[in-house]
Every structure is written in structure tokens, then in C-alpha cells.
Motif scaffolding. Sequence first.
Motif, PDB file in Angstrom:
ATOM      1  N   THR A 111       0.827  -1.216   0.000  1.00  0.00           N
ATOM      2  CA  THR A 111       0.000   0.000   0.000  1.00  0.00           C
ATOM      3  C   THR A 111       0.864   1.270   0.000  1.00  0.00           C
ATOM      4  N   THR A 112       1.974   1.189  -0.693  1.00  0.00           N
ATOM      5  CA  THR A 112       2.790   2.377  -0.942  1.00  0.00           C
ATOM      6  C   THR A 112       2.230   3.052  -2.193  1.00  0.00           C
ATOM      7  N   LEU A 113       2.250   4.384  -2.228  1.00  0.00           N
ATOM      8  CA  LEU A 113       1.767   5.128  -3.390  1.00  0.00           C
ATOM      9  C   LEU A 113       2.371   4.580  -4.680  1.00  0.00           C
ATOM     10  N   ALA A 114       1.510   4.272  -5.646  1.00  0.00           N
ATOM     11  CA  ALA A 114       1.895   3.841  -6.999  1.00  0.00           C
ATOM     12  C   ALA A 114       2.468   2.425  -7.085  1.00  0.00           C
ATOM     13  N   ALA A 115       2.346   1.651  -5.999  1.00  0.00           N
ATOM     14  CA  ALA A 115       2.794   0.252  -6.060  1.00  0.00           C
ATOM     15  C   ALA A 115       1.837  -0.559  -6.930  1.00  0.00           C
ATOM     16  N   LYS A 116       2.380  -1.565  -7.606  1.00  0.00           N
ATOM     17  CA  LYS A 116       1.544  -2.434  -8.447  1.00  0.00           C
ATOM     18  C   LYS A 116       0.707  -3.353  -7.560  1.00  0.00           C
ATOM     19  N   LEU A 117      -0.566  -3.507  -7.894  1.00  0.00           N
ATOM     20  CA  LEU A 117      -1.443  -4.411  -7.146  1.00  0.00           C
ATOM     21  C   LEU A 117      -1.124  -5.851  -7.551  1.00  0.00           C
ATOM     22  N   PRO A 118      -1.364  -6.829  -6.652  1.00  0.00           N
ATOM     23  CA  PRO A 118      -1.070  -8.236  -6.989  1.00  0.00           C
ATOM     24  C   PRO A 118      -1.817  -8.688  -8.237  1.00  0.00           C
ATOM     25  N   GLU A 119      -3.048  -8.227  -8.376  1.00  0.00           N
ATOM     26  CA  GLU A 119      -3.886  -8.529  -9.546  1.00  0.00           C
ATOM     27  C   GLU A 119      -4.721  -7.292  -9.851  1.00  0.00           C
ATOM     28  N   PRO A 120      -5.086  -7.061 -11.124  1.00  0.00           N
ATOM     29  CA  PRO A 120      -5.965  -5.926 -11.436  1.00  0.00           C
ATOM     30  C   PRO A 120      -7.264  -6.005 -10.635  1.00  0.00           C
ATOM     31  N   LEU A 121      -7.708  -4.858 -10.127  1.00  0.00           N
ATOM     32  CA  LEU A 121      -8.886  -4.782  -9.254  1.00  0.00           C
ATOM     33  C   LEU A 121     -10.053  -4.148 -10.007  1.00  0.00           C
ATOM     34  N   PHE A 122     -11.186  -4.838 -10.051  1.00  0.00           N
ATOM     35  CA  PHE A 122     -12.405  -4.283 -10.658  1.00  0.00           C
ATOM     36  C   PHE A 122     -13.071  -3.388  -9.633  1.00  0.00           C
ATOM     37  N   LYS A 127     -22.845   5.636 -13.097  1.00  0.00           N
ATOM     38  CA  LYS A 127     -22.627   6.566 -14.204  1.00  0.00           C
ATOM     39  C   LYS A 127     -23.544   7.759 -13.971  1.00  0.00           C
ATOM     40  N   SER A 128     -22.980   8.821 -13.416  1.00  0.00           N
ATOM     41  CA  SER A 128     -23.795   9.985 -13.073  1.00  0.00           C
ATOM     42  C   SER A 128     -22.929  11.235 -13.097  1.00  0.00           C
ATOM     43  N   GLU A 129     -23.505  12.372 -12.743  1.00  0.00           N
ATOM     44  CA  GLU A 129     -22.760  13.639 -12.736  1.00  0.00           C
ATOM     45  C   GLU A 129     -21.524  13.526 -11.849  1.00  0.00           C
ATOM     46  N   HIS A 130     -21.690  12.941 -10.655  1.00  0.00           N
ATOM     47  CA  HIS A 130     -20.558  12.676  -9.768  1.00  0.00           C
ATOM     48  C   HIS A 130     -20.574  11.179  -9.463  1.00  0.00           C
ATOM     49  N   ASP A 131     -19.694  10.433 -10.133  1.00  0.00           N
ATOM     50  CA  ASP A 131     -19.707   8.976 -10.042  1.00  0.00           C
ATOM     51  C   ASP A 131     -19.467   8.492  -8.607  1.00  0.00           C
ATOM     52  N   ILE A 132     -20.248   7.495  -8.204  1.00  0.00           N
ATOM     53  CA  ILE A 132     -20.123   6.944  -6.854  1.00  0.00           C
ATOM     54  C   ILE A 132     -19.579   5.524  -6.957  1.00  0.00           C
ATOM     55  N   PRO A 133     -18.464   5.216  -6.265  1.00  0.00           N
ATOM     56  CA  PRO A 133     -17.922   3.850  -6.291  1.00  0.00           C
ATOM     57  C   PRO A 133     -18.928   2.844  -5.726  1.00  0.00           C
ATOM     58  N   ILE A 134     -18.993   1.693  -6.363  1.00  0.00           N
ATOM     59  CA  ILE A 134     -19.922   0.639  -5.924  1.00  0.00           C
ATOM     60  C   ILE A 134     -19.200  -0.705  -5.972  1.00  0.00           C
ATOM     61  N   ASN A 135     -19.800  -1.703  -5.310  1.00  0.00           N
ATOM     62  CA  ASN A 135     -19.312  -3.072  -5.439  1.00  0.00           C
ATOM     63  C   ASN A 135     -20.432  -3.924  -6.033  1.00  0.00           C
ATOM     64  N   LYS A 136     -20.205  -5.224  -6.135  1.00  0.00           N
ATOM     65  CA  LYS A 136     -21.202  -6.107  -6.749  1.00  0.00           C
ATOM     66  C   LYS A 136     -22.537  -6.033  -6.015  1.00  0.00           C
ATOM     67  N   VAL A 145     -27.329  -3.613 -12.971  1.00  0.00           N
ATOM     68  CA  VAL A 145     -27.086  -4.754 -13.859  1.00  0.00           C
ATOM     69  C   VAL A 145     -27.545  -6.022 -13.153  1.00  0.00           C
ATOM     70  N   THR A 146     -27.636  -7.118 -13.911  1.00  0.00           N
ATOM     71  CA  THR A 146     -27.938  -8.415 -13.291  1.00  0.00           C
ATOM     72  C   THR A 146     -26.630  -9.022 -12.782  1.00  0.00           C
ATOM     73  N   TYR A 150     -22.915  -8.433 -14.305  1.00  0.00           N
ATOM     74  CA  TYR A 150     -21.822  -7.915 -13.472  1.00  0.00           C
ATOM     75  C   TYR A 150     -20.586  -8.804 -13.607  1.00  0.00           C
ATOM     76  N   GLU A 151     -20.809 -10.107 -13.525  1.00  0.00           N
ATOM     77  CA  GLU A 151     -19.676 -11.036 -13.595  1.00  0.00           C
ATOM     78  C   GLU A 151     -18.997 -10.977 -14.967  1.00  0.00           C
ATOM     79  N   TRP A 152     -19.805 -10.836 -16.016  1.00  0.00           N
ATOM     80  CA  TRP A 152     -19.250 -10.708 -17.376  1.00  0.00           C
ATOM     81  C   TRP A 152     -18.451  -9.417 -17.500  1.00  0.00           C
ATOM     82  N   LEU A 153     -18.990  -8.323 -16.975  1.00  0.00           N
ATOM     83  CA  LEU A 153     -18.307  -7.021 -17.039  1.00  0.00           C
ATOM     84  C   LEU A 153     -16.978  -7.060 -16.284  1.00  0.00           C
TER      85      LEU A 153
END
Length: 274
Positions: A111-122, A127-136, A145-146, A150-153
Motif C-alpha cells: 500500500t505504498t503510493l503507486a505500487a503495483k497491485l497483486p492482480e488488477p482490481l475491478f 454513471k452519473s454527474e458525480h460517479d459513486i464507487p460501488i461493489n457487486k 445490472v444483473t 456484473y460477472e461478465w463485465l
Amino acid sequence: MKFLTSGKVKDLYDVDENTLLFKFSDRVSAYDVKFKQNIPRKGEVLCKFAEFWFNELSVPNHFVRRESDTEIIVKKMKMLPIECVVRGYFYGSLISRWKKGDVSVPEGTNTTLAAKLPEPLFDPTTKSEHDIPINKEKALEMNLVTEEQYEWLEKTSIEIYKKMASIADNAGFILADLKLEFGILDGKITLGDSIGPDEYRLWPKNSYTVGEIQEAYDKQLLRDWLTAKGYQKEFDDERDAGREPVAPEIPDDIIQKMTERYVIAYEKLTGNTL
């Protein structure tokens, strides 16, 4: 052609019952604030990057053809109300959200600034004027979405990120993160919108250093200047007070640097000259 709407960067026109025209402008926005000044050649770079990536990726997409230096024709489709963000590095809003406990990262992540993550994170958003982070869980609860969608995306977005990151790597760049949008075309999920430096963070490999703010070959250059000058906080304070933030003047050297870096990134990544 009938004018439909203006986005932060693109103007949309109705071509016929099946297609739209995207006209890319030199406009720029950051932290959901639109600036009065333009970034010369930005529209051309975004347009030609969209053409390059849509042709390069094997995922079905809505691209038809490029019409001019700043225009593409795309198929109409019903867009899904979710922005598919993939993060490959510990950077940007991921850090503050992780510190607050709003998002988790795999055990053992550096968790150092700009460190590579072990795997890409979804890490999708609304999708709105001010986007809000969400999980599944949130995406399903909000009926965005269904579960199957979600799993396909998630799977497809990560695959696209890996392919684009590999192309960037071969050109001497790190693709730190990526935002994708999808829609439904003929009953199938299809890659849409556009893909370019407004949708990802791109860092030169030769200056990449963990623990530091990275050299940006994308819109992050403007964001970094705004943050350093205290404007990001000012924008947040204005919104909290119920007012719309006012964009400051962008210094000429920042504008010039952004144009230069957009052009360099395009030419190095694609092998084409502008």
C-alpha cells in the motif's frame, strides 16, 4: 445531422436510426469541473485513440468508422448505467477510499503510493454527474445490472485492461488504470463510448518510481496541478456548501505540456504519426 447533446468532451449527433456521430472537442474537465480553456489537439488524439483501441481489441464494440480527425461513427445502443473501472496500481482515489475502509485490497498488497497491485482490481462506479464507487452487492441492490452481467463485465474489463497494459508496456508505458463503458446491442453486451487518455492513467516506464506521484501522460497532469494548488479541496468545499465550483485558469505551460504528452503517447502507443 441532428445535434443531440454535449458531454464534457464529446458532442453527439444523430446520423440515422442505427448510428451516432461522436465529435471530439479540445475541452477539458477535472474533478467534475469544466474548464474554459481548451487543450489543443486533444480532440484529434482522443478520436484517433478511440479508433486504434476499438480496432485493436477483440471484444465486440460499437465502432463503425472514423469520419475525420475529430469524428467517429458508432452504432446506437442502450448503455449500461455502470462505469467499469479496473485498477492495476495503488493510486488515485483508491488510496483515500482504502484508508477510510470503503474498499478492500487483497491481503499482502503493497500500500505504498503507486505500487503495483497483486492482480488488477475491478472497482466500478455509477454513471452519473458525480460517479459513486460501488461493489457487486451495491450494483445488484441498485438494479444497475444483473448478477450475470456484473460477472461478465468484471471478467471482460480485466481482460481488456491486461491486453491494453501489454500494448502500453511494449511502447514504454505503464497503464495504471482504465475506465470502460458497455451497452446492449442486439441483445449482447458490447464495448462502447470511447477509449483514450481521458479514460486511463498512463505513466512512462523509465521514470516510474514507487512512493512518488507519477509523470502523467493523460489528464492526471491537470488533476495533480489542481491538487497541489489547493483547488481540489476548494471544489469539494464549494460542493459541500451547495455551490457549483468555478474553474481556475490553467497555466499556459500546463496546457502546452498536456498537448505534447497526449501527442507523444498516441504516437508511441500506436506507431502512427499525427
